[in-house]
Scaffold this active site. Structure first.
Site, PDB file in Angstrom:
ATOM      1  N   HIS A 241      15.236   7.920 -18.943  1.00  0.00           N
ATOM      2  CA  HIS A 241      14.349   7.998 -17.780  1.00  0.00           C
ATOM      3  C   HIS A 241      13.580   9.295 -17.913  1.00  0.00           C
ATOM      4  O   HIS A 241      13.997  10.330 -17.380  1.00  0.00           O
ATOM      5  CB  HIS A 241      15.157   7.967 -16.476  1.00  0.00           C
TER       6      HIS A 241
ATOM      7  N   LEU B 206      12.966   0.981   6.088  1.00  0.00           N
ATOM      8  CA  LEU B 206      12.071  -0.170   6.307  1.00  0.00           C
ATOM      9  C   LEU B 206      11.504  -0.728   5.001  1.00  0.00           C
ATOM     10  O   LEU B 206      11.308   0.007   4.062  1.00  0.00           O
ATOM     11  CB  LEU B 206      10.931   0.264   7.220  1.00  0.00           C
TER      12      LEU B 206
HETATM   13  C1  LIG Z   1      12.218  16.772  -1.370  1.00  0.00           C
HETATM   14  C2  LIG Z   1      11.286  15.679  -1.262  1.00  0.00           C
HETATM   15  C3  LIG Z   1      11.437  14.648  -2.406  1.00  0.00           C
HETATM   16  C4  LIG Z   1      10.521  13.473  -2.195  1.00  0.00           C
HETATM   17  C5  LIG Z   1      10.569  12.472  -3.346  1.00  0.00           C
HETATM   18  C6  LIG Z   1      11.857  11.702  -3.384  1.00  0.00           C
HETATM   19  C7  LIG Z   1      11.827  10.616  -4.480  1.00  0.00           C
HETATM   20  C8  LIG Z   1      11.023   9.416  -4.078  1.00  0.00           C
HETATM   21  C9  LIG Z   1      11.034   8.377  -5.166  1.00  0.00           C
HETATM   22  C10 LIG Z   1      10.151   7.195  -4.826  1.00  0.00           C
HETATM   23  C11 LIG Z   1      10.794   6.254  -3.831  1.00  0.00           C
HETATM   24  C12 LIG Z   1       9.973   5.023  -3.607  1.00  0.00           C
HETATM   25  C13 LIG Z   1      10.587   4.061  -2.645  1.00  0.00           C
HETATM   26  C14 LIG Z   1       9.767   2.782  -2.662  1.00  0.00           C
HETATM   27  O1  LIG Z   1       8.693   2.741  -2.153  1.00  0.00           O
HETATM   28  S1  LIG Z   1      10.453   1.394  -3.482  1.00  0.00           S
HETATM   29  C15 LIG Z   1       9.079   0.291  -3.642  1.00  0.00           C
HETATM   30  C16 LIG Z   1       8.343   0.564  -4.917  1.00  0.00           C
HETATM   31  N1  LIG Z   1       7.135  -0.215  -4.984  1.00  0.00           N
HETATM   32  C17 LIG Z   1       6.998  -1.381  -5.618  1.00  0.00           C
HETATM   33  O2  LIG Z   1       7.944  -1.885  -6.213  1.00  0.00           O
HETATM   34  C18 LIG Z   1       5.642  -2.043  -5.510  1.00  0.00           C
HETATM   35  C19 LIG Z   1       5.204  -2.719  -6.776  1.00  0.00           C
HETATM   36  N2  LIG Z   1       5.267  -1.802  -7.896  1.00  0.00           N
HETATM   37  C20 LIG Z   1       4.430  -0.766  -8.092  1.00  0.00           C
HETATM   38  O3  LIG Z   1       3.541  -0.495  -7.298  1.00  0.00           O
HETATM   39  C21 LIG Z   1       4.671   0.081  -9.318  1.00  0.00           C
HETATM   40  O4  LIG Z   1       5.400  -0.677 -10.257  1.00  0.00           O
HETATM   41  C22 LIG Z   1       5.425   1.405  -9.001  1.00  0.00           C
HETATM   42  C23 LIG Z   1       4.540   2.294  -8.170  1.00  0.00           C
HETATM   43  C24 LIG Z   1       6.748   1.152  -8.294  1.00  0.00           C
HETATM   44  C25 LIG Z   1       5.745   2.133 -10.326  1.00  0.00           C
HETATM   45  O5  LIG Z   1       4.568   2.311 -11.039  1.00  0.00           O
HETATM   46  P1  LIG Z   1       4.408   1.803 -12.545  1.00  0.00           P
HETATM   47  O6  LIG Z   1       5.161   0.530 -12.677  1.00  0.00           O
HETATM   48  O7  LIG Z   1       2.978   1.779 -12.870  1.00  0.00           O
HETATM   49  O8  LIG Z   1       5.237   2.882 -13.414  1.00  0.00           O
HETATM   50  P2  LIG Z   1       4.658   4.284 -13.977  1.00  0.00           P
HETATM   51  O9  LIG Z   1       4.260   4.125 -15.408  1.00  0.00           O
HETATM   52  O10 LIG Z   1       3.618   4.830 -13.087  1.00  0.00           O
HETATM   53  O11 LIG Z   1       5.954   5.210 -13.855  1.00  0.00           O
HETATM   54  C26 LIG Z   1       7.164   4.851 -14.466  1.00  0.00           C
HETATM   55  C27 LIG Z   1       8.237   5.757 -13.901  1.00  0.00           C
HETATM   56  O12 LIG Z   1       8.376   5.469 -12.483  1.00  0.00           O
HETATM   57  C28 LIG Z   1       9.714   5.113 -12.225  1.00  0.00           C
HETATM   58  N3  LIG Z   1       9.759   4.122 -11.135  1.00  0.00           N
HETATM   59  C29 LIG Z   1       9.377   2.835 -11.167  1.00  0.00           C
HETATM   60  N4  LIG Z   1       9.583   2.272  -9.987  1.00  0.00           N
HETATM   61  C30 LIG Z   1      10.107   3.214  -9.190  1.00  0.00           C
HETATM   62  C31 LIG Z   1      10.537   3.217  -7.858  1.00  0.00           C
HETATM   63  N5  LIG Z   1      10.493   2.119  -7.088  1.00  0.00           N
HETATM   64  N6  LIG Z   1      11.009   4.347  -7.328  1.00  0.00           N
HETATM   65  C32 LIG Z   1      11.074   5.464  -8.063  1.00  0.00           C
HETATM   66  N7  LIG Z   1      10.689   5.524  -9.358  1.00  0.00           N
HETATM   67  C33 LIG Z   1      10.214   4.389  -9.905  1.00  0.00           C
HETATM   68  C34 LIG Z   1      10.211   4.514 -13.525  1.00  0.00           C
HETATM   69  O13 LIG Z   1      11.627   4.521 -13.543  1.00  0.00           O
HETATM   70  C35 LIG Z   1       9.594   5.457 -14.518  1.00  0.00           C
HETATM   71  O14 LIG Z   1      10.296   6.709 -14.541  1.00  0.00           O
HETATM   72  P3  LIG Z   1      11.381   6.968 -15.705  1.00  0.00           P
HETATM   73  O15 LIG Z   1      12.342   5.835 -15.656  1.00  0.00           O
HETATM   74  O16 LIG Z   1      10.609   6.971 -16.994  1.00  0.00           O
HETATM   75  O17 LIG Z   1      12.014   8.285 -15.394  1.00  0.00           O
END
Ligand SMILES: CCCCCCCCCCCCCC(=O)SCCNC(=O)CCNC(=O)[C@H](O)C(C)(C)COP(=O)(O)OP(=O)(O)OC[C@H]1O[C@@H](n2cnc3c(N)ncnc32)[C@H](O)[C@@H]1OP(=O)(O)O
Length: 434
Positions: free
Chosen positions: A48, A434
């Site tokens: 990851h 949610l």
């Molecule tokens: C202190 C404050 C902190 C705040 C932040 C806290 C953390 C918040 C975290 C977010 C909480 C969100 C809660 C929700 O909303 S969960 C709902 C997520 N949304 C969807 O599933 C909608 C449909 N999918 C998409 O829009 C895209 O596929 C998304 C945007 C999900 C990824 O875009 P894409 O497919 O174009 O990929 P990439 O090339 O840009 O990036 C790839 C990297 O992203 C990692 N990835 C993929 N999916 C997720 C996921 N659901 N949570 C966290 N990470 C995720 C993946 O393991 C890889 O990283 P690594 O495996 O290489 O390491």
């Protein structure tokens, strides 16, 4: 959300799990087993690139209970937080989404409607309403700066979104101000370009600027490292439609008329004194809920403002009912559910699946089974097609008896920058996103 099945599709009824012959698989707290079972890979070999750089439990550390519980990284002075946004690819720019603006809210709505979470078979896609998004994102103490969008510079089209809202979360005996991060979405045409990590870093930066250092989130994908793994369960309310659109299948020996009979519910609720929650009930419901949630290892700490926001009924967003003793007029029990429809992507006949999701509840006087049966009856009266629940809180105690069937996906819960020595059972969790 998420509470969200992070996938309306991984939330489809699993006909195998549903049949009587198949025992429902038991929760297994071991992450190694989990990963092997669902992905057939060794978590120690799973790469990851992004998540390995983040302050989250790493798969390689699973089982090393010597690491202390609590924050993984200590806060830095706000003045040391990066002051300028992260770089985006040159065609794109950051935007802060003012969800109070009808126009902006509509842009977020349309982005999610067309690009947000789908099931594995791409049959259904979440269709959060505009009113729902405003409710979910403009909660007490919210920061507009945490509602982060990405636009195409030239056309100004909104192509990606991520959001956070503040919440007081209790983890065992510590109350920690956290962000709940939700609605991460990248337009389908911009997937797999590593935009998501930049968005997560940017929302993290903006959250740090408000002196918040922890977050909670759920996802349908397995990342390092879940706090718990929960399952979706579905209670059919409208068998004919669910079967027609491919959400459910008629099992062996099941006919449509038998299914209709099986899932039939009484026309009216059964508990005396059951009524809709009103503004005047906020203090009583807050008291009940605070007391109830205190039994879970991880749960939000709600005050009256939160309860008013999250639980006071809102048309087509959230429904809340309570039981008022007809003798003492004391409020003794309470249930709520939220409305999250999914678009049906390939049906000639139907375009929307109307789904209710279990939200918070408290039972002190009325058996939880009866209370939730009344929740089902209420949802049926309101014309929902299906009633969904996770196996968090005390839900396992009523799911089978009330004829919920197990879904075919998992919803993983995560904490950012907070370590627990062991994964929790879903029933130790008093949190619905949610
Ligand atoms: C202190 C404050 C902190 C705040 C932040 C806290 C953390 C918040 C975290 C977010 C909480 C969100 C809660 C929700 O909303 S969960 C709902 C997520 N949304 C969807 O599933 C909608 C449909 N999918 C998409 O829009 C895209 O596929 C998304 C945007 C999900 C990824 O875009 P894409 O497919 O174009 O990929 P990439 O090339 O840009 O990036 C790839 C990297 O992203 C990692 N990835 C993929 N999916 C997720 C996921 N659901 N949570 C966290 N990470 C995720 C993946 O393991 C890889 O990283 P690594 O495996 O290489 O390491």
């Amino acid at each position: 959300m998420a509470g969200k099945d992070s996938s309306p599709g991984s939330s489809k009824e699993n006909p195998d799990q549903n049949s009587d012959e198949n025992p429902v698989s038991k929760y297994n707290a071991s992450i190694e087993n989990l990963v092997q079972r669902f992905q057939n890979v060794n978590p120690l070999e799973q790469k990851h690139k992004f998540w390995e750089t983040q302050p989250v439990g790493q798969f390689k550390d699973v089982g090393s209970s010597s690491l202390p519980e609590g924050p993984i990284e200590m806060p830095t002075p706000i003045s040391e937080v990066k002051q300028e946004p992260y770089n985006l690819p040159s065609l794109y720019e950051w935007t802060t989404c003012d969800m109070g603006s009808e126009e902006v809210c509509n842009e977020v709505y349309v982005l999610l409607m067309n690009n947000y979470v789908e099931d594995d078979d791409n049959m259904f896609r979440f269709n959060y309403s505009k009113e729902f998004l405003q409710w979910a994102l403009r909660s007490p103490g919210y920061y507009s700066s945490w509602h982060v969008g990405v636009r195409v510079k030239a056309s100004k089209k909104l192509v990606a979104f991520i959001s956070g809202i503040p919440v007081n979360m209790r983890v065992r005996d510590q109350v920690v101000k956290m962000a709940e991060v939700n609605f991460l979405c990248v337009h389908k045409k911009l997937r797999s370009k590593r935009l998501a990590p930049v968005m997560i870093k940017e929302v993290t930066r903006r959250i740090h600027l408000e002196n918040v250092w922890q977050a909670a989130y759920t996802a349908g994908v397995l990342l390092p490292t879940p706090l718990t793994t929960s399952q979706y369960w579905h209670r059919t309310l409208n068998p004919k439609k669910l079967i027609d659109v491919g959400f459910s299948r008629l099992g062996e020996r099941m006919t449509m008329s038998r299914a209709i009979k099986l899932y039939k519910l009484p026309a009216t609720t059964l508990t005396p004194g059951l009524r809709k929650m009103e503004l005047r009930d906020v203090p009583a419901v807050t008291g009940l809920l605070r007391n109830y949630l205190s039994r879970f290892a991880v749960a939000p700490e709600f005050d009256e403002n939160d309860v008013e926001h999250w639980l006071l009924p809102r048309e087509n967003v959230v429904d809340s009912y309570l039981v008022e003793s007809q003798v003492t007029h004391e409020i003794t029990d309470f249930f709520s559910f939220y409305t999250l429809p999914s678009s049906i992507l390939h049906s000639q006949e139907y375009s929307i699946l109307k789904a209710a999701y279990t939200f918070y509840y408290v039972s002190t006087n009325t058996a939880l089974l009866q209370l939730m049966n009344d929740a089902l009856i209420t949802a049926k009266q309101k014309n929902f097609d299906v009633f969904n629940a996770l196996d968090v809180m005390e839900n396992e105690s009523f799911l089978k008896e009330l004829k919920f069937g197990q879904g075919d996906g998992q919803l993983y819960y995560y904490l950012y920058n907070y370590r627990l020595s062991q994964a929790l059972k879903p029933s130790e969790l008093g949190l619905v996103l949610l």
